[in-house]
Design a protein around this motif. Structure first.
Motif, PDB file in Angstrom:
ATOM      1  N   ASN A 112       0.820  -1.208   0.000  1.00 31.59           N
ATOM      2  CA  ASN A 112       0.000   0.000   0.000  1.00 31.59           C
ATOM      3  C   ASN A 112       0.855   1.259   0.000  1.00 31.59           C
ATOM      4  O   ASN A 112       1.921   1.295   0.612  1.00 31.59           O
ATOM      5  CB  ASN A 112      -0.912   0.016   1.230  1.00 31.59           C
ATOM      6  N   ILE A 113       0.385   2.287  -0.659  1.00 32.11           N
ATOM      7  CA  ILE A 113       1.051   3.577  -0.612  1.00 32.11           C
ATOM      8  C   ILE A 113       0.419   4.431   0.478  1.00 32.11           C
ATOM      9  O   ILE A 113      -0.669   4.148   0.979  1.00 32.11           O
ATOM     10  CB  ILE A 113       0.964   4.301  -1.970  1.00 32.11           C
ATOM     11  N   GLY A 114       1.110   5.509   0.833  1.00 31.37           N
ATOM     12  CA  GLY A 114       0.579   6.448   1.811  1.00 31.37           C
ATOM     13  C   GLY A 114      -0.014   7.666   1.122  1.00 31.37           C
ATOM     14  O   GLY A 114       0.262   7.939  -0.060  1.00 31.37           O
ATOM     15  N   PHE A 115      -0.826   8.396   1.866  1.00 26.21           N
ATOM     16  CA  PHE A 115      -1.494   9.582   1.337  1.00 26.21           C
ATOM     17  C   PHE A 115      -1.216  10.777   2.237  1.00 26.21           C
ATOM     18  O   PHE A 115      -1.148  10.642   3.461  1.00 26.21           O
ATOM     19  CB  PHE A 115      -3.006   9.361   1.245  1.00 26.21           C
ATOM     20  N   GLY A 116      -1.049  11.937   1.628  1.00 24.64           N
ATOM     21  CA  GLY A 116      -0.790  13.133   2.405  1.00 24.64           C
ATOM     22  C   GLY A 116      -1.492  14.347   1.852  1.00 24.64           C
ATOM     23  O   GLY A 116      -1.869  14.390   0.668  1.00 24.64           O
ATOM     24  N   ASN A 117      -1.652  15.335   2.712  1.00 22.48           N
ATOM     25  CA  ASN A 117      -2.260  16.600   2.314  1.00 22.48           C
ATOM     26  C   ASN A 117      -1.641  17.714   3.140  1.00 22.48           C
ATOM     27  O   ASN A 117      -1.464  17.587   4.353  1.00 22.48           O
ATOM     28  CB  ASN A 117      -3.770  16.570   2.526  1.00 22.48           C
ATOM     29  N   SER A 118      -1.275  18.810   2.483  1.00 23.62           N
ATOM     30  CA  SER A 118      -0.684  19.965   3.149  1.00 23.62           C
ATOM     31  C   SER A 118      -1.397  21.221   2.690  1.00 23.62           C
ATOM     32  O   SER A 118      -1.736  21.361   1.505  1.00 23.62           O
ATOM     33  CB  SER A 118       0.809  20.058   2.823  1.00 23.62           C
ATOM     34  N   ASN A 119      -1.634  22.159   3.623  1.00 25.58           N
ATOM     35  CA  ASN A 119      -2.371  23.390   3.317  1.00 25.58           C
ATOM     36  C   ASN A 119      -1.693  24.587   3.975  1.00 25.58           C
ATOM     37  O   ASN A 119      -1.413  24.553   5.184  1.00 25.58           O
ATOM     38  CB  ASN A 119      -3.807  23.296   3.832  1.00 25.58           C
ATOM     39  N   TYR A 120      -1.427  25.616   3.164  1.00 24.24           N
ATOM     40  CA  TYR A 120      -0.844  26.864   3.653  1.00 24.24           C
ATOM     41  C   TYR A 120      -1.784  28.017   3.299  1.00 24.24           C
ATOM     42  O   TYR A 120      -2.178  28.170   2.144  1.00 24.24           O
ATOM     43  CB  TYR A 120       0.513  27.131   2.989  1.00 24.24           C
TER      44      TYR A 120
END
Length: 447
Positions: free
Chosen positions: A232-240
């Motif tokens: 499985n791959i990982g998931f990410g989210n970043s917000n500025y």
């Protein structure tokens, strides 16, 4: 944070406005245009980059950077093996150490994104030794990539205020503080940033829907891992979000499968979640003053857990926070930072191991095995002398305390003699203590 992070350059007039993003082309819509963000914790404080190559039309082809960071870390416990534990910022004590030497080039010529950062130094080994994913399969290992700090290829699309699609090795977006210590207000990172990733391998989509907001979607091999822990791959989210030059709001998320069942063929079903958010605000600015010229604070909060396959979130979670306050003097050539941070990590799934595993459990191992939660606090004071944009002299005092024996005492954590070349006495145990005091002197050069 992690933290997080890293140096990216916008071309032409937008050069000073963005850090930790990809280079942006000179278009009619430039994100964060007109904002000088060099004061922010975790961002490059330089207002310009002198190593730029342009074509005959004045368009920037590439920008180069050179960085050297050297420190002397005095641990008052004076461990006999000169090994500093529970830190990814410093790895040695009572000796001069090259922490990081790095060169890099970045480009967005004709909208084509290219980036290559090379590195060596003490910090490289500390961080990479924590990557257990390289034990899965063959054709892996930090030997393949150890001297590459960041490398990526991609393309910039002129959509809204910009859309970048990239793949490669990146500095982590988790946490507030940067992997590059010159970009942080303190030399020793906060522990919430030390316990979270410093790099990711994968692909990311950066989108700037407006002048003041950036969001990113990530597909990752895993939690600070060159390789994948499972199928499985990982998931990410970043917000500025930067509503003005004086405020930055950040929210980051991660979800992935990042553990291994020792000795088992079966892949672990344990899933990890992590979230951090931060606010950095400058509430005073008087650039012409010979006294106080700026004052700002940063607050970074973390929460995460792992669960599944018999692992319960209530016994395996991490919470922590870091609050820093910085005051600049004498036209920003001097600065004083005070910071306090804490972290608790039941189960110890993110915490650093204070000593190498052995047949005999040490004081920390026994405490964690008995179900005792690790709780740690840290206080630091940092004084910076910055005669120019290209050099920083830093002096820092740091005090740390834990509820269980966690830091290196005078006996060290290597062997009874302090050398790895000597046979270890079967009755010897690492010398661990609950408190630590250090004085760090550092100088860094960046061009």
């Amino acid at each position: 944070m992690k933290k997080q992070l890293l140096t990216a350059v916008m071309v032409c007039s937008a050069l000073v406005t963005v850090a930790q993003d990809s280079i942006q082309p000179a278009t009619s819509k430039v994100p964060f245009e007109g904002m000088n963000l060099t004061w922010i914790n975790g961002q490059n404080r330089q207002s310009s980059s002198p190593l730029s190559l342009t074509d005959k039309n004045g368009e920037t082809i590439l920008t180069a950077t050179v960085l050297t960071d050297v420190y002397f870390n005095y641990n008052f416990a004076r461990p006999k093996d000169n090994t500093q534990t529970i830190s990814a910022s410093t790895g040695r004590t009572n000796e001069f150490t090259i922490n990081q030497a790095s060169i890099g080039i970045e480009s967005n010529y004709k909208n084509v994104i290219g980036r290559l950062w090379l590195q060596t130094g003490n910090m490289l080994h500390i961080v990479q030794e924590a990557d257990g994913s390289v034990a899965r399969g063959r054709n892996t290992g930090t030997g393949d990539l150890k001297f590459i700090r960041e490398a990526a290829a991609g393309y910039h699309f002129n959509v809204a205020y910009g859309l970048n699609l990239e793949a490669g090795i990146f500095m982590s977006y988790i946490g507030l503080e940067s992997y590059v210590l010159q970009e942080n207000w303190s030399y020793q990172r906060s522990m919430v940033c030390e316990f979270t990733p410093f790099y990711f391998q994968g692909a990311r989509l950066q989108f700037y829907p407006s002048k003041k907001y950036k969001t990113e979607l990530w597909l990752l091999n895993g939690w600070q891992s060159y390789n994948s822990w499972s199928r499985n791959i990982g998931f990410g989210n970043s917000n500025y979000y930067r509503p003005s030059e004086n405020v930055q709001l950040v929210a980051n998320f991660y979800y992935g499968n990042d553990t291994h069942i020792a000795g088992s063929e079966r892949l672990s079903k344990v899933r990890r979640f992590h979230h951090d958010n931060s606010i950095v605000a400058r509430y005073y600015r008087n650039p012409g003053s010979k006294g106080i010229t700026q004052a700002a604070f940063s607050l970074n909060n973390h929460y995460g857990f792992q669960a599944g396959d018999g692992v319960k979130a209530k016994d395996n979670y991490m919470t922590g926070s870091s609050l820093a306050h910085r005051v600049w003097f004498n036209k920003n050539k001097l600065a004083l930072t005070l910071r306090g941070d804490y972290v608790t990590n039941p189960g110890g799934y993110l915490a650093f191991a204070p000593a190498a595993p052995s047949a005999q459990p040490n004081a920390y191992d026994k405490a964690i095995a008995s179900g005792k939660s690790l709780k740690m606090t840290q206080l630091s004071a940092t004084f910076d002398v910055m005669p120019s944009d290209y050099v920083t002299f830093r002096m820092e005092f740091a005090h740390r305390n834990a509820n269980v024996p966690y830091f290196a005492g005078s006996g060290g954590t290597t062997s009874q003699t302090g050398f790895t070349s000597d046979p270890v006495d079967p009755d010897w145990l690492p010398d661990l203590v609950k408190t630590e005091n250090r004085l760090i002197l550092a100088v860094n050069f960046r061009l």
